[in-house]
Design an enzyme around this catalytic site. Structure first.
Site, short mmCIF file in Angstrom:
data_model
loop_
_atom_site.label_atom_id
_atom_site.label_comp_id
_atom_site.label_asym_id
_atom_site.label_seq_id
_atom_site.Cartn_x
_atom_site.Cartn_y
_atom_site.Cartn_z
N ARG A 150 57.49 3.06 20.93
CA ARG A 150 58.55 3.95 20.97
C ARG A 150 59.79 3.35 20.73
O ARG A 150 59.88 2.08 21.37
CB ARG A 150 58.40 4.76 22.11
N LYS A 181 56.51 6.55 28.41
CA LYS A 181 56.83 8.08 29.03
C LYS A 181 56.45 8.30 30.43
O LYS A 181 55.35 7.61 30.69
CB LYS A 181 56.38 9.00 28.24
N HIS A 249 60.37 6.18 14.36
CA HIS A 249 59.08 6.76 14.71
C HIS A 249 57.96 7.28 13.79
O HIS A 249 56.87 7.09 13.82
CB HIS A 249 59.55 8.28 15.55
N ARG A 252 55.80 4.17 14.02
CA ARG A 252 54.84 4.27 15.08
C ARG A 252 53.56 5.21 14.53
O ARG A 252 52.44 4.99 14.66
CB ARG A 252 55.53 4.99 16.30
N HIS A 275 49.29 7.79 24.92
CA HIS A 275 49.33 9.01 25.11
C HIS A 275 48.27 9.56 26.32
O HIS A 275 47.29 9.12 26.61
CB HIS A 275 48.48 9.54 23.75
N TYR A 284 46.65 12.30 14.31
CA TYR A 284 46.32 11.52 13.15
C TYR A 284 44.98 11.50 12.47
O TYR A 284 44.80 11.06 11.43
CB TYR A 284 46.61 9.99 13.80
#
Length: 329
Positions: A150, A181, A249, A252, A275, A284
């Site tokens: 990120r 995150k 992004h 990514r 994630h 994806y």
């Protein structure tokens, strides 16, 4: 209304200090709550007196003004969290946002580069740039695409590990240690090309170095901002001849899509991206199918008979069209 301002500020302090949300998230919450305060003021009610009917009317107004369903959902999420906090403080006995939902909208697929375009961007060399500038931007591109970082994780990287470092790269082990995150740490492998780009940048960085421990700095020795990197990457994609402007992004997304295409291992991609839920990663698989469908449409002589498509009157065209091959970096 001074009580409203004080409560909003107390909540923002709570999410920044106690929940440790990112500065950008706090900034977005601030804008959302300013909008809520304005709506309440125009309706002549305090924030603690807002009712479900108020929220529904404001959502309808935003939708009528052209606000996207996703944008409304994000605003409602910010408002909902604020009212949950007010309830915990004993200032309200119900949450007026609790049962309000944003209008439904289709989920767009994330934008990812094709393998050839991604490699073209990564291997592009800008002769006109200062050598240090070129080495830095090349390293940034390699790490974003080669590691799936990120933008916040990238700018948080320091030259070396320390007690204060949010992230760093262990070149000897070939690993990047980042803070993602929710203040969650993870380690991701760094490929040979990215390590070579890192070494080239570190050799040039000494000419700019000041006291800032940041891995990526500007010519004045200060840590780069996310916005600066977005501007540089967009410029690089244009100079590399790509048809689509590239943002961090997107690289990514490209990383995730290309790894999934090659491996088919959704769980591994989830871990690499950091994630929390595999449902986030599953988007994806749709990208992967989209790519396969494009290959099929281009290569199969009977592809035109698929539902929703007109038959191809010239199957021979398919014989001259080769499917795109994937290459790993």
């Amino acid at each position: 209304m001074s009580d409203d301002r004080a409560r909003v500020q107390a909540y923002l302090d709570h999410v920044r200090v106690e929940k440790r949300l990112a500065d950008r998230t706090v900034a977005l919450y601030t804008l959302d709550l300013e909008k809520l305060s304005t709506q309440a003021r125009e309706a002549g009610v305090l924030l603690t007196a807002v009712q479900n009917a108020h929220i529904r009317r404001w959502v309808a107004q935003m939708h009528g003004a052209g606000r996207s369903a996703r944008g409304i959902a994000l605003i409602l999420s910010g408002w909902r969290g604020f009212y949950v906090w007010l309830g915990r403080q004993g200032l309200i006995d119900h949450n007026p946002v609790q049962d309000v939902r944003a209008p439904k909208a289709g989920k767009p697929l994330p934008k990812a580069l094709g393998v050839d375009d991604a490699v073209q961007l990564a291997t592009h060399h800008e002769e006109a740039d200062d050598p240090a500038l070129e080495a830095r931007d090349a390293c940034i591109t390699e790490l974003l695409y080669g590691c799936g970082l990120r933008i916040g994780e990238l700018v948080g990287l320091d030259v070396a590990a320390s007690g204060q470092a949010r992230g760093w790269i262990d070149a000897q082990e070939g690993e990047a240690h980042v803070l993602g995150k929710g203040a969650k740490r993870r380690s991701v492998p760094v490929g040979r090309q990215a390590l070579a780009a890192l070494a080239a940048w570190l050799a040039q960085r000494a000419a700019w170095a000041g006291d800032d421990p940041a891995l990526f700095i500007g010519s004045r020795g200060q840590r780069l901002t996310p916005q600066h990197i977005r501007v540089r990457l967009k410029r690089r994609s244009r100079l590399a001849g790509l048809a689509t402007p590239v943002h961090p992004h997107m690289l990514r997304h490209s990383f995730a899509s290309h790894v999934l295409q090659s491996s088919g291992d959704l769980r591994a991609v989830q871990e690499l991206l950091g994630h929390a839920s595999i449902s986030t990663t599953q988007v994806y698989t749709r990208l992967d199918f989209q790519h396969l469908a494009q290959v099929y449409d281009a290569a199969h002589p009977r592809a035109g008979t698929r539902a929703g498509q007109a038959p191809d009157p010239s199957p021979a065209v398919a014989e001259t069209t080769k499917p795109r091959t994937t290459r790993s970096r």
